[in-house]
Design an enzyme around this catalytic site. Structure first.
Site, PDB file in Angstrom:
ATOM      1  N   LYS A   1       1.204  -0.491   0.640  1.00 51.76           N
ATOM      2  CA  LYS A   1      -0.266  -0.229   0.019  1.00 51.76           C
ATOM      3  C   LYS A   1       1.116   1.124  -0.535  1.00 51.76           C
ATOM      4  O   LYS A   1       2.025   1.977   1.220  1.00 51.76           O
ATOM      5  CB  LYS A   1      -0.613   0.088   1.150  1.00 51.76           C
ATOM      6  CG  LYS A   1      -2.131   0.920   1.021  1.00 51.76           C
ATOM      7  CD  LYS A   1      -2.863   0.934   0.156  1.00 51.76           C
ATOM      8  CE  LYS A   1      -3.664   2.221   0.907  1.00 51.76           C
ATOM      9  NZ  LYS A   1      -4.977   1.903  -0.221  1.00 51.76           N
TER      10      LYS A   1
ATOM     11  N   PRO B   1     -18.452 -10.486  -7.128  1.00 50.39           N
ATOM     12  CA  PRO B   1     -19.699 -10.579  -6.430  1.00 50.39           C
ATOM     13  C   PRO B   1     -19.807  -9.603  -5.253  1.00 50.39           C
ATOM     14  O   PRO B   1     -18.801  -9.314  -4.713  1.00 50.39           O
ATOM     15  CB  PRO B   1     -19.769 -10.874  -6.313  1.00 50.39           C
ATOM     16  CG  PRO B   1     -18.708 -12.181  -5.480  1.00 50.39           C
ATOM     17  CD  PRO B   1     -17.211 -11.737  -6.775  1.00 50.39           C
TER      18      PRO B   1
HETATM   19  N1  LIG Z   1     -17.503  -6.735  -4.352  1.00 51.80           N
HETATM   20  C1  LIG Z   1     -17.631  -6.128  -2.888  1.00 51.80           C
HETATM   21  N2  LIG Z   1     -18.088  -7.272  -1.770  1.00 51.80           N
HETATM   22  C2  LIG Z   1     -18.377  -6.575  -0.158  1.00 51.80           C
HETATM   23  N3  LIG Z   1     -17.227  -5.406  -0.204  1.00 51.80           N
HETATM   24  C3  LIG Z   1     -17.213  -4.684  -1.106  1.00 51.80           C
HETATM   25  C4  LIG Z   1     -16.496  -5.282  -2.540  1.00 51.80           C
HETATM   26  N4  LIG Z   1     -16.085  -4.088  -2.778  1.00 51.80           N
HETATM   27  C5  LIG Z   1     -16.154  -2.899  -2.799  1.00 51.80           C
HETATM   28  N5  LIG Z   1     -16.943  -3.114  -1.190  1.00 51.80           N
HETATM   29  C6  LIG Z   1     -16.586  -2.181  -0.385  1.00 51.80           C
HETATM   30  O1  LIG Z   1     -16.745  -1.225   0.076  1.00 51.80           O
HETATM   31  C7  LIG Z   1     -15.548  -0.255  -0.149  1.00 51.80           C
HETATM   32  C8  LIG Z   1     -14.785   0.237  -0.586  1.00 51.80           C
HETATM   33  O2  LIG Z   1     -13.896  -0.824  -1.221  1.00 51.80           O
HETATM   34  P1  LIG Z   1     -12.800  -0.812  -0.813  1.00 51.80           P
HETATM   35  O3  LIG Z   1     -11.740  -2.239  -2.384  1.00 51.80           O
HETATM   36  O4  LIG Z   1     -12.021  -0.864   0.310  1.00 51.80           O
HETATM   37  O5  LIG Z   1     -12.386  -0.230  -2.228  1.00 51.80           O
HETATM   38  P2  LIG Z   1     -10.669   1.145  -2.457  1.00 51.80           P
HETATM   39  O6  LIG Z   1      -9.753   0.178  -2.145  1.00 51.80           O
HETATM   40  O7  LIG Z   1     -11.801   1.637  -4.280  1.00 51.80           O
HETATM   41  O8  LIG Z   1     -11.170   2.532  -1.545  1.00 51.80           O
HETATM   42  C9  LIG Z   1     -15.170  -0.956   1.350  1.00 51.80           C
HETATM   43  O9  LIG Z   1     -16.137  -0.973   2.428  1.00 51.80           O
HETATM   44  C10 LIG Z   1     -15.744  -2.517   1.092  1.00 51.80           C
HETATM   45  O10 LIG Z   1     -16.011  -3.741   1.949  1.00 51.80           O
HETATM   46 MG   LIG Z   2      -8.694   0.922  -0.789  1.00 53.87          MG
END
Ligand SMILES: Nc1ncnc2c1ncn2[C@@H]1O[C@H](COP(=O)(O)OP(=O)(O)O)[C@@H](O)[C@H]1O
Ligand SMILES: [Mg+2]
Length: 238
Positions: free
Chosen positions: A37, A200
């Site tokens: 990260k 999903p």
């Molecule tokens: N496929 C998914 N299933 C469950 N939750 C998801 C999914 N994609 C995103 N989220 C939820 O949406 C939010 C953002 O996802 P995240 O992967 O942290 O996004 P980013 O890293 O792009 O900011 C989080 O709270 C995550 O748990």
């Molecule tokens: Mg993120």
């Protein structure tokens, strides 16, 4: 593909969950994986960051982050407000290159979208990808608005001479609306690159053992999965 840079069309599109799925599929294929990260914002020292979340979901990866800033802002702004040193693109590239000497695959997750600034000089994840000469995976949202942000991101990668490996839909709804269903075909068109998967909705909330078992089915063979883009497009077509 020892280093893969993972960006998104914005924040909260599913970069971290997608990074975890790519890591899980690579682990299942017997590869060693590191997750970097570049700069973690919006968490305190005692909280879990994105790299920790990837390790929780995906399993035994090397998880690293270069800096952590408390404000939920772009890293450059958050560093300035905290009176802390920013992370420069060359530091991201150096850290990723070092991890690549010790792992089969290094996944570098940015913050927000591609042009989010890391330092006062305007350095971005795109600069780090350029220094690494690494392909970039773009995580996109499923619904209305994603075609524009995906095309803008793809065009900027192209203008910088960076390779767009493909697009992954970060969260595919259980009941996709018309826009989402049409976007399956249109995303690869506007990106000029293949769709490499769709996670999903709810994937990130699965128990880690279930997440690891299912992850290869969400990702295309290029990402060591079994997902079939054409079958998905036909199945979801409106
Ligand atoms: N496929 C998914 N299933 C469950 N939750 C998801 C999914 N994609 C995103 N989220 C939820 O949406 C939010 C953002 O996802 P995240 O992967 O942290 O996004 P980013 O890293 O792009 O900011 C989080 O709270 C995550 O748990
Ligand atoms: Mg993120």
């Amino acid at each position: 593909m020892p280093v893969l840079v993972i960006t998104g069309t914005g924040t909260e599109v599913g970069k971290t969950v997608t990074t975890a799925a790519v890591a899980a599929a690579a682990l299942a294929a017997g590869r060693s994986v590191a997750v970097l990260k570049a700069a973690q914002t919006g968490v305190r020292a005692d909280e879990r960051g994105d790299a920790d979340e990837v390790a929780r979901l995906a399993g035994p990866v090397t998880a690293a982050e270069l800096a952590r800033y408390p404000d939920p802002l772009a890293p450059g702004t958050a560093a300035r407000r905290a009176g802390m040193a920013p992370v420069h693109p060359h530091e991201v590239a150096e850290a990723a290159a070092k991890l690549a000497t010790e792992h089969d695959l290094v996944l570098v997750e940015g913050a927000g979208g591609l042009l989010v600034r890391f330092d006062a000089a305007g350095g971005t994840l795109a600069d780090a990808a350029r220094l690494l000469n690494a392909p970039v995976l773009v995580v996109a949202s499923a619904g209305l608005g994603t075609l524009n942000t995906t095309e803008l991101t793809a065009r900027e990668l192209g203008a910088r001479g960076l390779e767009l490996a493909g697009v992954v839909i970060g969260s595919w709804p259980g009941a996709p609306d018309l826009a989402s269903r049409c976007n399956v075909a249109d995303l690869q068109e506007v990106a000029g690159a293949p769709l490499l998967g769709a996670l999903p909705a709810g994937a990130g909330a699965l128990p880690p053992t279930d997440f690891r078992a299912a992850a290869p089915a969400w990702l295309a063979p290029r990402l060591e999965g079994t997902w079939d883009a054409e079958a998905f497009r036909i199945r979801e077509a409106p």
